[in-house]
Each structure stands twice: as structure tokens, then as C-alpha cells.
Scaffold this active site. Sequence first.
Site, PDB file in Angstrom:
ATOM      1  N   GLU A 167      64.596  36.402  33.352  1.00 52.49           N
ATOM      2  CA  GLU A 167      63.502  37.321  33.026  1.00 52.49           C
ATOM      3  C   GLU A 167      62.765  37.867  34.253  1.00 52.49           C
ATOM      4  O   GLU A 167      61.563  37.600  34.463  1.00 52.49           O
ATOM      5  CB  GLU A 167      62.505  36.631  32.082  1.00 52.49           C
ATOM      6  CG  GLU A 167      63.130  36.185  30.797  1.00 52.49           C
ATOM      7  CD  GLU A 167      62.115  35.679  29.802  1.00 52.49           C
ATOM      8  OE1 GLU A 167      60.968  35.406  30.166  1.00 52.49           O
ATOM      9  OE2 GLU A 167      62.481  35.562  28.618  1.00 52.49           O
ATOM     10  N   GLU A 351      67.641  32.414  24.951  1.00 49.77           N
ATOM     11  CA  GLU A 351      66.424  31.758  24.456  1.00 49.77           C
ATOM     12  C   GLU A 351      66.015  32.362  23.117  1.00 49.77           C
ATOM     13  O   GLU A 351      66.015  33.577  22.969  1.00 49.77           O
ATOM     14  CB  GLU A 351      65.238  31.920  25.419  1.00 49.77           C
ATOM     15  CG  GLU A 351      65.316  31.106  26.664  1.00 49.77           C
ATOM     16  CD  GLU A 351      64.094  31.309  27.557  1.00 49.77           C
ATOM     17  OE1 GLU A 351      62.998  31.611  27.037  1.00 49.77           O
ATOM     18  OE2 GLU A 351      64.259  31.206  28.795  1.00 49.77           O
TER      19      GLU A 351
HETATM   20  C1  LIG Z   1      57.556  36.793  25.972  1.00 48.94           C
HETATM   21  O1  LIG Z   1      58.614  35.926  25.638  1.00 48.94           O
HETATM   22  C2  LIG Z   1      59.512  35.751  26.711  1.00 48.94           C
HETATM   23  O2  LIG Z   1      60.750  36.306  26.388  1.00 48.94           O
HETATM   24  C3  LIG Z   1      59.676  34.310  27.024  1.00 48.94           C
HETATM   25  C4  LIG Z   1      59.324  33.210  26.277  1.00 48.94           C
HETATM   26  N1  LIG Z   1      59.656  32.127  27.035  1.00 48.94           N
HETATM   27  C5  LIG Z   1      60.182  32.572  28.219  1.00 48.94           C
HETATM   28  N2  LIG Z   1      60.218  33.899  28.172  1.00 48.94           N
HETATM   29  C6  LIG Z   1      60.575  31.712  29.379  1.00 48.94           C
HETATM   30  O3  LIG Z   1      61.907  31.984  29.774  1.00 48.94           O
HETATM   31  C7  LIG Z   1      60.363  30.238  29.079  1.00 48.94           C
HETATM   32  O4  LIG Z   1      60.238  29.558  30.310  1.00 48.94           O
HETATM   33  C8  LIG Z   1      59.145  30.056  28.156  1.00 48.94           C
HETATM   34  O5  LIG Z   1      58.813  28.683  28.007  1.00 48.94           O
HETATM   35  C9  LIG Z   1      59.476  30.691  26.797  1.00 48.94           C
HETATM   36  C10 LIG Z   1      58.407  30.445  25.721  1.00 48.94           C
HETATM   37  O6  LIG Z   1      57.243  31.135  26.048  1.00 48.94           O
END
Ligand SMILES: CO[C@H](O)c1c[n+]2c([nH]1)[C@H](O)[C@@H](O)[C@H](O)[C@H]2CO
Length: 446
Positions: A167, A351
Site C-alpha cells: 500500500e 488483505e
Molecule cells: C484503508 O484500508 C486499507 O486498505 C488497509 C487496512 N489495513 C491495511 N490497509 C494495512 O495493510 C494493515 O497493516 C492494517 O492493519 C489493515 C487494517 O486497518
Amino acid sequence: MTTKPSFPADFLWGAATSAYQIEGSPLADGAGVSNWHRFAHRPGTIAHGDHGDTACDHYRRYEEDIQLMRELGLQAYRFSIAWHRIFPEGRGRLNPKGLDFYLRLADALNNAGIVPCATLHHWDWPAALDDQGGWAHRDSAQWFADYAHTLFRALDGRVKHWATLNEPWVIVHAGYIEGAHPPGVPAFAKAPHAAHNLLRGHALAVQAFRADGAGQIGLVVNLEPKFAASAKPEDQAALARSHAYMNRWFLDPVFLGGYPEEMADIFGADWPRFPEEDFKLIREPFDFLGINYYSRTVVRDEPANLPVRDARVRQRAEHTAMDWEVFPEGLKTCLTWVKQRYTTLPLYVTENGAAFADPPAVAGRVADPRRVAYLRDHLRAAHAALAEGVDLKGYFAWSLLDNFEWAHGYGKRFGLVRVDYPTGTRTPKDSARFYRRVIESRGAVL
Ligand SMILES: CO[C@H](O)c1c[n+]2c([nH]1)[C@H](O)[C@@H](O)[C@H](O)[C@H]2CO
């Protein structure tokens, strides 16, 4: 009679975590100070004053956690590597003991028959690199490629499934626009350069992988379908800006060779002109795209809300503990959009999951019916995308364990397995048992 979903026999079922969120032991065995270790210890940055000094103690309990993965029937495990354990100052001196942890982790996973899926950079890196300009420094791309090259060689034969970045959009938006993540100071004009260097670093790492790695390498992005609150031109324009800003900023350059035109509108005079040769590099082909999906957003025009000039319109629907709308069809929307707009590369849901206010463990059980329903509905959406011809190769639930949810600390629980802090006791939730049945039945129980 609706036919029960049936995922392909080679579909990869996993769960995901990241280093700073679960490992603890941030300075063990010669590790350097990371940006997140320094940031989390800065008063006021993290809810409840939480930090990752212990987290899930995974650095010491990884063998127990791999046993948990086996009990859940996981076929793969997505984790990230903490750069500051490998190169404490970011570059130069290699720390063999730090590397050794990941050699042991990969060996234990392979011995358990679980595919190690390593992410090179999931937001934590040596604080020294932030002090040298961070991702806004043009040399950061090469710092990353050199770090990646070291790991491709060191883990050769143990890890065959790599992702460069997790991300990059969050690294830039939270780190450089909001200041809610390290480096922790809003630096609007630096954001486009940080994004560009992240993409250059990704591409240089892919080139290093082609020279010295084996297996597959990809990029992981967060995607969030956007909908306009109304047909009014101003809301439609806000939708275009919001969609470009979150969903196209990184995918347009890697697949189409240029940034969305909306970026110049959003950044105005702070939007740079980048060298043409950079775009040729950034289009370096890779093997798969990982998509992190959680929710969608309905947007309206909001001129005062800079830089995108949009605002969320909260929907009358179920929301998670993160106040994210539960919108399962959005996963199918993301998968089909990527296939139609960008690529027929293999895709992974790297994810997908939800935080809910889970009850404590009682007699070895944690009842989390809302997470069971969330997983069921999103897996049905994933299967619908497969049925429409998306080359979806796998799904990773976020997360294996309750863990450190960045600025939210430990108050938001995403795990299939409950972690009771600070004892670290693990208790598989009902959703873990449900996920195991999904894997065993290849989706027939959905
Ligand atoms: C806004 O959502 C994002 O796609 C996103 C959500 N999340 C993420 N990215 C991250 O990759 C993780 O480390 C977070 O723990 C997880 C949960 O918040």
C-alpha cells in the site's frame, strides 16, 4: 437452487500480518531503531499510548503461531520483513542476527507445508532513512532496491512469493499528507515525490529480482470503490478526484505509463514534472497484483476539504469498529475493475477483514458472528469475480492475530485469533474455525 461456490483446487488460502504489528522485540539481536518504533514512542501519536515493544511477541512465539496456522488449515502466510533488522542504519552494515530470524521463520513455514509470502516493506523501515529524506529523497528508490536484492539472495530457495510494497498510497497519504504515520509531519509538496520514488523503488526491486531472485514478485495496493452521493456535477467531479487520488494514483503509472490528470488538479503548483525515463522504469512488468479491500466510500463535493475536496457521506448500513461500511460487493467491483482497466495478471486478495468489538475468550471460545458473516459475504463476492473470469489466485484474511492497528493501537481487533495483551494468550475465534471449514471445503460451506 443456487450452486455452492467452489474455488479452484490450486486457490491459495492464507492469512496476513506485518512485522511491526505483531513481532515485538523491536531492538532485539542488533536491530536498528525503526521509524515506527520512534514514532510510536512519541507522546500523543498512538491511541492509549500503545506501541509495538511487545505487540503479539511473535518474534519469540513464531513457532507457536505457525502451529496455530496449521490448526487453521492455512496454506500460505503473508508476513513482512522488518528492514531495520536487516540493515540497522538502512544501508551498508548487514545484521546477520536480524536476517536469521526470517531464515528461521521461512524454514519453519516451509517445514509446516505453509507457503511463505514475504512483503519487503509494510511501512516500517530504519528511522535513519527518514532522517536522510525518507521516500521524498530520490535515492530512496535505490536504497529499497539494494535492500530487496540482499533479501532475494539471502532467502533464495526459502521464499518464492514476494511483494515489494504494501500500500504505497497509505505510506504517502498517512505519512506525507496527513502526518498521522511517520515521518509524522505533513509535507504536502513532498508527497508526489515520495509516491514517485516508491514506484521507482518497486520497479528497481523487480529488476533486481529478475537478475537474482526466483519465483513470483508483485505489488500490493489498497483499493476502495468510490460512489458519488448525487448526480450533481460537483459530486461527480469530487468522485473523479477521489477515485484518481486513492485508486489510480499508483496503478495508472505501473500499467498505463502516466499519472491521472486529476493529480495536477489536486496538487496544483506542487505537482512536479517527472523525467520521462522514470515512467519507462515504473512500467517494469511484474507477476501478480495484490489487492487489499475493506470497504467503499460514497463521496460528495467539499471544497474546504483539501487536497481532494471531497467528503464521505456515511451510509445507513452496517459498519465495523473502524467505522468502515460493510460492503462485500465492493470486493468484486475492485477485482473486475482491475481486470477491465489494467491487466489480466493473476490477482490475490492480499488483505480482507474487519475489526469488531469481540468479546473476551470464554472456555476457549470467542464468539465473533459479525466477522464470520463478513468473511462469508466477501468470499462469496470473491467467488463471483472468479465466475466472471477474474484470474483470482488466492485470498489472505486480515489478520491472523489481533495486533497493533497503527495509530489506533490495540483497541481494534482484526484477528481470526484473539490475543490477550499482555499475556499474549492466543484463542482462535469462531471466525478461525469457520475459515478452516471454508478452506477444507474449497468454499462449499459459504
Ligand atoms: C484503508 O484500508 C486499507 O486498505 C488497509 C487496512 N489495513 C491495511 N490497509 C494495512 O495493510 C494493515 O497493516 C492494517 O492493519 C489493515 C487494517 O486497518
